[in-house]
Design a protein around this motif. Sequence first.
Motif, short mmCIF file in Angstrom:
data_model
loop_
_atom_site.label_atom_id
_atom_site.label_comp_id
_atom_site.label_asym_id
_atom_site.label_seq_id
_atom_site.Cartn_x
_atom_site.Cartn_y
_atom_site.Cartn_z
N SER A 129 0.85 -1.19 0.00
CA SER A 129 0.00 0.00 0.00
C SER A 129 0.89 1.23 0.00
O SER A 129 2.01 1.20 0.52
N ASP A 130 0.41 2.33 -0.58
CA ASP A 130 1.17 3.57 -0.55
C ASP A 130 0.57 4.56 0.45
O ASP A 130 0.83 5.76 0.40
N THR A 153 4.40 4.29 -4.81
CA THR A 153 3.31 3.56 -5.44
C THR A 153 3.85 2.79 -6.64
O THR A 153 5.03 2.87 -6.95
N GLU A 159 1.57 -4.32 -7.35
CA GLU A 159 1.14 -3.83 -6.05
C GLU A 159 2.12 -4.19 -4.94
O GLU A 159 2.23 -3.50 -3.93
N ARG A 162 4.52 -1.52 -3.70
CA ARG A 162 4.06 -0.38 -2.93
C ARG A 162 4.51 -0.48 -1.48
O ARG A 162 4.46 -1.54 -0.88
N ALA A 188 7.98 1.29 -9.79
CA ALA A 188 7.68 2.03 -8.57
C ALA A 188 7.97 3.52 -8.75
O ALA A 188 8.96 3.90 -9.36
#
Length: 220
Positions: A129-130, A153, A159, A162, A188
Motif C-alpha cells: 500500500s502507498d 506507489t 502492487e 508499494r 515504482a
Amino acid sequence: MGALLGLGVLAALLGTGGAISCYNCTSSDGYNCTTNEATCSATVNSCITIARDEKQGDEDKERTVYEKKCNSDDRLCNQFYGLTAGTYRLRWNSTCCRADRCNVPEITLLPSSGLPNGLQCRSCFARGSDVCVPSEVVNCTGLQTRCIQFAATAATGFEDLRVAFVGCATRSLCELGAVALFASQRPAVVKTNVCSRAGVAMGGLPLLCLGGLLFWALRS
C-alpha cells in the motif's frame, strides 16, 4: 603506420567496452555463495556486497541475509541504513568495489542498538500500500536521529512494490537511501520522501509527523 594506429584504437575499444562480472548470490547462511557469477549490464559500474537484517512484528531472532550482485546505484555503496517504523525494523550494511569478481570479502552487520537516544517519531509501516497513517509514537535508538515519511506507489500488477512508512531513520537513509532501497524497481514511483530532525521525547509530536498526518488527511 596506419595499421599500428588501427590496432591501437581496437585495443582501446576492447579495453573499455567489456562489462564487469560480479559474484551473484543470496544466502541466509553466511557467505557460502561465491561460486555463482553474473555478467553485469552496461549501466553497472560496481559489484556490491550487502548484509541486511529485517524484522516484522515481535520477532526477536536476528535473520541476517547476505547478498552479492551487480550494482548500478552508487547511493547503495559503503553505507549503513537503519529504520524503525511501526513493527518493521531494518539494518543494512554494504560495501562496493569496481573490478571483475571483486565482491569476495565478507562484511559485518553493524550491531543493533536497543538503547533509546531520547528522540521520538510518529510511526507506521505498510507493504503493498502507498498509504500509512501513523497511530503511535516510537522511541528512536542508536544512530536513528531523523523522522522519515516515505511512500512509493506502483503500476497495476506491481502492487507488491508499494510501500509506505513513517518512523525513525538514520541520516543516511534520509539522504536518498530510502529511494534506492524501497523504490528501486522500475514500476515504482516515489510519492513522498520527507525527513526532519526527530523530536525530543517529551510527549509532543515532531513537526514533520504532524505535517504528515495533515498530508494524509487531505489526500483521503
